[in-house]
Design a protein around this motif. Structure first.
Motif, PDB file in Angstrom:
ATOM      1  N   GLU A 163       0.816  -1.217   0.000  1.00 52.16           N
ATOM      2  CA  GLU A 163       0.000   0.000   0.000  1.00 52.16           C
ATOM      3  C   GLU A 163       0.844   1.259   0.000  1.00 52.16           C
ATOM      4  OE1 GLU A 163       0.425  -0.839   4.475  1.00 52.16           O
ATOM      5  OE2 GLU A 163       0.531  -1.928   2.575  1.00 52.16           O
ATOM      6  N   THR A 164       2.121   1.148   0.384  1.00 54.60           N
ATOM      7  CA  THR A 164       3.028   2.290   0.406  1.00 54.60           C
ATOM      8  C   THR A 164       3.927   2.315  -0.816  1.00 54.60           C
ATOM      9  OG1 THR A 164       3.034   2.251   2.821  1.00 54.60           O
ATOM     10  CG2 THR A 164       4.778   3.495   1.752  1.00 54.60           C
ATOM     11  N   GLU A 176       0.906   4.855  -6.943  1.00 51.31           N
ATOM     12  CA  GLU A 176      -0.234   5.659  -6.490  1.00 51.31           C
ATOM     13  C   GLU A 176       0.013   6.297  -5.131  1.00 51.31           C
ATOM     14  OE1 GLU A 176      -3.415   2.861  -6.454  1.00 51.31           O
ATOM     15  OE2 GLU A 176      -3.656   2.861  -8.634  1.00 51.31           O
ATOM     16  N   GLU A 236      -1.409   9.906  -4.535  1.00 51.13           N
ATOM     17  CA  GLU A 236      -2.872   9.898  -4.508  1.00 51.13           C
ATOM     18  C   GLU A 236      -3.393   9.286  -3.213  1.00 51.13           C
ATOM     19  OE1 GLU A 236      -6.559   7.749  -6.951  1.00 51.13           O
ATOM     20  OE2 GLU A 236      -4.512   7.684  -7.743  1.00 51.13           O
ATOM     21  N   ARG A 237      -2.795   8.175  -2.819  1.00 50.20           N
ATOM     22  CA  ARG A 237      -3.264   7.495  -1.604  1.00 50.20           C
ATOM     23  C   ARG A 237      -2.995   8.328  -0.359  1.00 50.20           C
ATOM     24  NH1 ARG A 237      -2.172   0.989  -2.104  1.00 50.20           N
ATOM     25  NH2 ARG A 237      -3.257   0.692  -4.087  1.00 50.20           N
ATOM     26  N   ARG A 238      -1.808   8.899  -0.297  1.00 52.21           N
ATOM     27  CA  ARG A 238      -1.483   9.694   0.889  1.00 52.21           C
ATOM     28  C   ARG A 238      -2.296  10.984   0.932  1.00 52.21           C
ATOM     29  NH1 ARG A 238       1.023   7.909   5.573  1.00 52.21           N
ATOM     30  NH2 ARG A 238       1.065   9.745   6.877  1.00 52.21           N
ATOM     31  N   ARG A 275      -5.506  10.810   2.765  1.00 52.14           N
ATOM     32  CA  ARG A 275      -5.398  11.003   4.209  1.00 52.14           C
ATOM     33  C   ARG A 275      -5.282  12.488   4.553  1.00 52.14           C
ATOM     34  NH1 ARG A 275      -1.449   6.274   6.694  1.00 52.14           N
ATOM     35  NH2 ARG A 275      -2.573   4.480   5.827  1.00 52.14           N
TER      36      ARG A 275
END
Length: 248
Positions: free
Chosen positions: A206-207, A211, A214-216, A219
């Motif tokens: 996931e890290t 992406e 975008e993922r961070r 948050r």
């Protein structure tokens, strides 16, 4: 190289990979290259733009990571440091995958704290799935204590860190400090993507994924909603904050 410590079982030196080691206002500790940018990069960039002396210390070279090599990752750290406007970036050289509370590691880290004398220390939160992240937190607790002891067997003058903040890694936290980072989003993203070996290839986790920004940012958007700004970074103070009620 900068001279480090002489205690048996610890590294003989820590490496400067950007800038010049000296007194810092803020120092962010990263278990691996890129952790600081992902977890606290926007805040560090804001501070650097405001003229504060800001640094990052990687505890390991990330040598056990699936992608990249230690040399490649150190070069990426140097590029990211220039993008962020850091005063200093260093490498401690502890073994990747084995970051935990040991006396040797604590002596090594405490010696760096005495050398760069940060007022504020930013550390991974202990609520994290990665053993190196919560291991860094516990190692730091011992190092902060040792660095201030006049009779500790360490080089340099004793130093007391004024404040410790914990940043979010791979797990949810309950923050009590939020920082508006909307104005530095482009620079923050560029600093993360300077770690090309991690974020331009296949998705490993996931890290470690293309992406990541975008993922961070999702948050940052959530924390920003709570703070009534567009994007915010989240921290937890490791001890109570004294607040001026007139500033509220």
């Amino acid at each position: 190289m900068l001279a480090g410590m002489a205690t048996a079982g610890t590294p003989e030196a820590f490496e400067t990979i950007h800038g010049v080691a000296g007194p810092l206002d803020w120092l962010c500790l990263a278990p691996h290259p890129d952790d600081a940018e992902i977890g606290a990069g926007g805040t560090l960039i804001r501070l650097a733009r405001a003229g504060r002396a800001v640094g990052i210390l990687e505890l390991s070279r990330g040598e056990r990571g699936t992608q990249g090599t230690p040399d490649v990752r150190v070069a990426e750290c140097a590029r990211a440091a220039a993008i962020m406007g850091l005063t200093w970036r260093g490498q401690l050289g502890l073994p990747d995958g084995e970051l935990r509370d040991t006396l040797g590691g604590a002596h090594a880290l405490a010696s760096v704290l005495r050398a760069v004398r940060p007022r504020v220390l930013v550390v991974p939160h202990h609520h994290d799935r990665h053993p190196d992240h919560f291991g860094t937190y516990h190692l730091t607790k011992r190092a902060v204590h040792l660095a201030q002891l006049a009779k500790a067997d360490l080089p340099g003058d004793p130093h007391r860190v004024g404040r410790v903040l914990l940043y979010q890694g791979n797990a949810d936290i309950t923050p009590n400090v939020l920082v508006d980072v909307e104005a530095v989003q482009d620079t923050w993203a560029a600093a993360i993507l300077a770690h090309e070996s991690q974020f331009s290839g296949a998705a490993i986790s996931e890290t470690v994924t293309p992406e990541i920004v975008e993922r961070r940012r999702a948050r940052l958007t959530y924390w920003g909603t709570l703070a009534r700004v567009r994007y915010a970074e989240a921290f937890e103070a490791d001890s109570a904050l004294l607040v001026d009620p007139l500033a509220l």
